[in-house]
Write a protein that holds these residues in place. Structure first.
Motif, PDB file in Angstrom:
ATOM      1  N   LYS A  77      -7.155   3.164 -18.928  1.00 29.55           N
ATOM      2  CA  LYS A  77      -8.405   2.539 -18.488  1.00 29.55           C
ATOM      3  C   LYS A  77      -8.843   1.444 -19.462  1.00 29.55           C
ATOM      4  O   LYS A  77      -9.314   0.390 -19.048  1.00 29.55           O
ATOM      5  N   GLU A  78      -8.677   1.706 -20.768  1.00 28.38           N
ATOM      6  CA  GLU A  78      -9.049   0.699 -21.765  1.00 28.38           C
ATOM      7  C   GLU A  78      -8.225  -0.579 -21.583  1.00 28.38           C
ATOM      8  O   GLU A  78      -8.750  -1.692 -21.628  1.00 28.38           O
ATOM      9  N   GLY A  94     -10.607  -7.655 -17.262  1.00 24.52           N
ATOM     10  CA  GLY A  94     -11.986  -8.068 -17.533  1.00 24.52           C
ATOM     11  C   GLY A  94     -12.992  -7.332 -16.652  1.00 24.52           C
ATOM     12  O   GLY A  94     -13.972  -7.923 -16.204  1.00 24.52           O
ATOM     13  N   VAL A  95     -12.733  -6.035 -16.385  1.00 31.71           N
ATOM     14  CA  VAL A  95     -13.689  -5.247 -15.592  1.00 31.71           C
ATOM     15  C   VAL A  95     -14.266  -4.130 -16.461  1.00 31.71           C
ATOM     16  O   VAL A  95     -13.634  -3.686 -17.429  1.00 31.71           O
ATOM     17  N   ASP A  96     -15.475  -3.696 -16.097  1.00 32.20           N
ATOM     18  CA  ASP A  96     -16.132  -2.641 -16.857  1.00 32.20           C
ATOM     19  C   ASP A  96     -15.371  -1.321 -16.682  1.00 32.20           C
ATOM     20  O   ASP A  96     -15.006  -0.946 -15.571  1.00 32.20           O
ATOM     21  N   GLU A  97     -15.147  -0.655 -17.833  1.00 27.79           N
ATOM     22  CA  GLU A  97     -14.375   0.591 -17.805  1.00 27.79           C
ATOM     23  C   GLU A  97     -15.001   1.643 -16.892  1.00 27.79           C
ATOM     24  O   GLU A  97     -14.298   2.474 -16.299  1.00 27.79           O
ATOM     25  N   THR A 104     -11.435   4.258 -11.839  1.00 25.08           N
ATOM     26  CA  THR A 104     -11.134   5.674 -11.563  1.00 25.08           C
ATOM     27  C   THR A 104      -9.624   5.794 -11.300  1.00 25.08           C
ATOM     28  O   THR A 104      -8.956   4.770 -11.077  1.00 25.08           O
ATOM     29  N   PRO A 105      -9.089   7.012 -11.284  1.00 20.10           N
ATOM     30  CA  PRO A 105      -7.650   7.152 -10.994  1.00 20.10           C
ATOM     31  C   PRO A 105      -7.281   6.582  -9.626  1.00 20.10           C
ATOM     32  O   PRO A 105      -6.166   6.138  -9.409  1.00 20.10           O
ATOM     33  N   GLU A 106      -8.245   6.583  -8.694  1.00 23.95           N
ATOM     34  CA  GLU A 106      -7.957   6.080  -7.331  1.00 23.95           C
ATOM     35  C   GLU A 106      -8.040   4.558  -7.247  1.00 23.95           C
ATOM     36  O   GLU A 106      -7.622   3.973  -6.248  1.00 23.95           O
ATOM     37  N   SER A 107      -8.589   3.911  -8.271  1.00 29.58           N
ATOM     38  CA  SER A 107      -8.774   2.447  -8.213  1.00 29.58           C
ATOM     39  C   SER A 107      -7.445   1.741  -8.001  1.00 29.58           C
ATOM     40  O   SER A 107      -6.472   1.977  -8.719  1.00 29.58           O
ATOM     41  N   ARG A 108      -7.442   0.837  -6.981  1.00 30.59           N
ATOM     42  CA  ARG A 108      -6.245   0.016  -6.745  1.00 30.59           C
ATOM     43  C   ARG A 108      -6.421  -1.270  -7.541  1.00 30.59           C
ATOM     44  O   ARG A 108      -7.512  -1.866  -7.528  1.00 30.59           O
ATOM     45  N   THR A 116      -1.981   1.917  -8.232  1.00 31.51           N
ATOM     46  CA  THR A 116      -3.285   2.470  -8.635  1.00 31.51           C
ATOM     47  C   THR A 116      -3.253   2.924 -10.096  1.00 31.51           C
ATOM     48  O   THR A 116      -2.183   3.129 -10.680  1.00 31.51           O
ATOM     49  N   VAL A 117      -4.450   3.099 -10.649  1.00 28.52           N
ATOM     50  CA  VAL A 117      -4.585   3.517 -12.043  1.00 28.52           C
ATOM     51  C   VAL A 117      -3.939   4.893 -12.250  1.00 28.52           C
ATOM     52  O   VAL A 117      -3.198   5.115 -13.210  1.00 28.52           O
ATOM     53  N   GLY A 118      -4.209   5.818 -11.310  1.00 26.38           N
ATOM     54  CA  GLY A 118      -3.654   7.173 -11.420  1.00 26.38           C
ATOM     55  C   GLY A 118      -2.135   7.168 -11.403  1.00 26.38           C
ATOM     56  O   GLY A 118      -1.485   7.873 -12.180  1.00 26.38           O
TER      57      GLY A 118
END
Lengths: 80, 323
Positions: free
Chosen positions: A11-12, A19-22, A26-30, A67-69
């Motif tokens: 996430k970091e 350049g998005v706020d942490e 989420t794990p589901e974020s695409r 995705t992040v997850g």
């Protein structure tokens, strides 16, 4: 490394590169649809994950992760 | 003389240099040798020098006249990482150092830093990879935020048209369509030394039909005119209205500068563009050269994976002229 720790560091990295706020990640974020990543940034994300975790990933497969997850899962395989 | 030979000859007189970063491909080695033999442009290869020299030996070719750059040259890598990070500050120095060691990014930085005039890649990489490397290093030209491509269409009567976008953007919105028009006008000016007359194509001519797809094209014309008022953009036009003055006079009240005389045709989407160029090629007997990538601040173009050394020389010549 614990999965929770990997997720925190992923996430970091995502927050820094895109350049998005942490807090919105989420794990589901695409990466593209939810976090606004441009397609050209995928190469930078892969390089940043490699640097963060001291690993060398298979680039073509890494670029398919959406995705992040899934990125956490993918990196976790290299850390085992 | 056909358009391709004319362009190759023009490049030869300009003393341009081109980097071919896929130096591990034997076709690239042969193309580099041809570029020297035909005095088209100065080829630059990047990679591990010993491996490149061995590849020349294996092909039985001399590397005389070819500039070989070490991809691990610490001074260059550090400079490129610094430049990269300056352009893209979200990336740390360490990540930049990692990225610029990749052949396509290294090649792109050679162009971005002004060491060479152009880059040609894609013999062993996808179009998406080449576009990504160009966007991250050279960046986009003024008024453009998307890469696109064009074909040079040489008709049997030798008339030249530029068609776009027939290879990259599948379903462009108005903004992207405007970018395609602006980039193609710029490419036409550089290659043809003639005034581009840019027609945005549709199934409607100046309001003869009403549909959201028509509105998309009308809006693209407005955006292109607004961003680049010096160039002649017009539409929406059916293709006959765009290229036949007789039809244009019948269908339009006022034909303006572009209708009936267009030399640059902008298709509304990839279906139309791809079908359009192939119909022109196969049914009208035109020669099609491309796709050539465009829209970047410095010229970078793509190759088909099946490109032969002669094709690579032709693309290199065209790409150098875009600088």
């Amino acid at each position: 490394m614990e999965r929770q720790e990997i997720e925190k560091r992923v996430k970091e990295v995502v927050s820094r590169i895109l350049g998005v706020d942490e807090s919105i990640i989420t794990p589901e974020s695409r990466f593209v649809e939810d976090l606004g990543a441009e397609s050209v940034q995928s190469l930078e994300l892969v390089a940043a994950f490699e640097e963060e975790f001291g690993i060398e990933m298979e680039e073509d497969a890494a670029l398919q992760v959406k995705t992040v997850g899934k990125a956490v899962d993918f990196i976790n395989k290299y850390l085992k | 003389m056909g358009i391709l030979n004319t362009l190759i000859q023009r490049t030869s007189s300009l003393d341009k240099s081109v980097i071919l970063p896929e130096s591990n491909d034997p076709r690239i080695i042969e193309a580099a040798v041809l570029l020297v033999e035909k005095s088209v442009a100065k080829p630059v290869l990047c990679g591990i020098p010993e491996e490149i020299m061995a590849a020349f030996e294996k092909c039985g070719k001399s590397c005389s006249g070819i500039n070989i750059v070490d991809i691990n040259d610490t001074e260059l890598i550090n400079e490129f990482a610094f430049l990269y990070q300056k352009q893209r500050p979200n990336v740390s120095e360490k990540v930049a150092l990692r990225l610029v060691k990749k052949p396509l990014i290294f090649g792109g930085m050679m162009v971005a830093s002004g060491r060479v005039d152009a880059m040609v890649a894609g013999a062993a990489s996808t179009t998406a990879d080449v576009i990504q490397a160009a966007a991250l290093t050279a960046g986009y030209q003024k008024n453009i935020s998307k890469a696109s491509s064009f074909f040079i269409m040489e008709m049997p009567d030798s008339k030249i048209y530029f068609f776009a976008d027939c290879a990259v953007n599948i379903s462009p919105d108005s903004e992207t369509l405007a970018d395609i028009g602006i980039a193609t006008a710029s490419s036409f000016k550089k290659l043809m030394n003639e005034k581009p007359l840019v027609a945005f194509l549709s199934f409607s001519s100046k309001g003869s039909a009403s549909h959201p797809d028509v509105e998309k094209v009308v809006k693209a014309v407005e955006i292109a005119k607004d961003k680049d008022p010096e160039t002649a953009y017009d539409g929406e036009f059916q293709v006959d209205t765009a290229v036949s003055e007789t039809v244009a006079r019948k269908k339009l009240k006022e034909i303006g500068e572009v209708a009936g005389r267009a030399n640059v045709l902008i298709f509304p989407d990839l279906d139309a563009g791809n079908i359009g160029y192939k119909i022109t090629q196969y049914l009208a007997g035109a020669k099609a050269y491309g796709p050539v990538l465009q829209g970047f601040a410095k010229p970078v173009s793509d190759l088909s994976r099946g490109a032969k050394p002669e094709d690579i020389v032709a693309v290199a010549a065209i790409t150098c002229l875009l600088s």
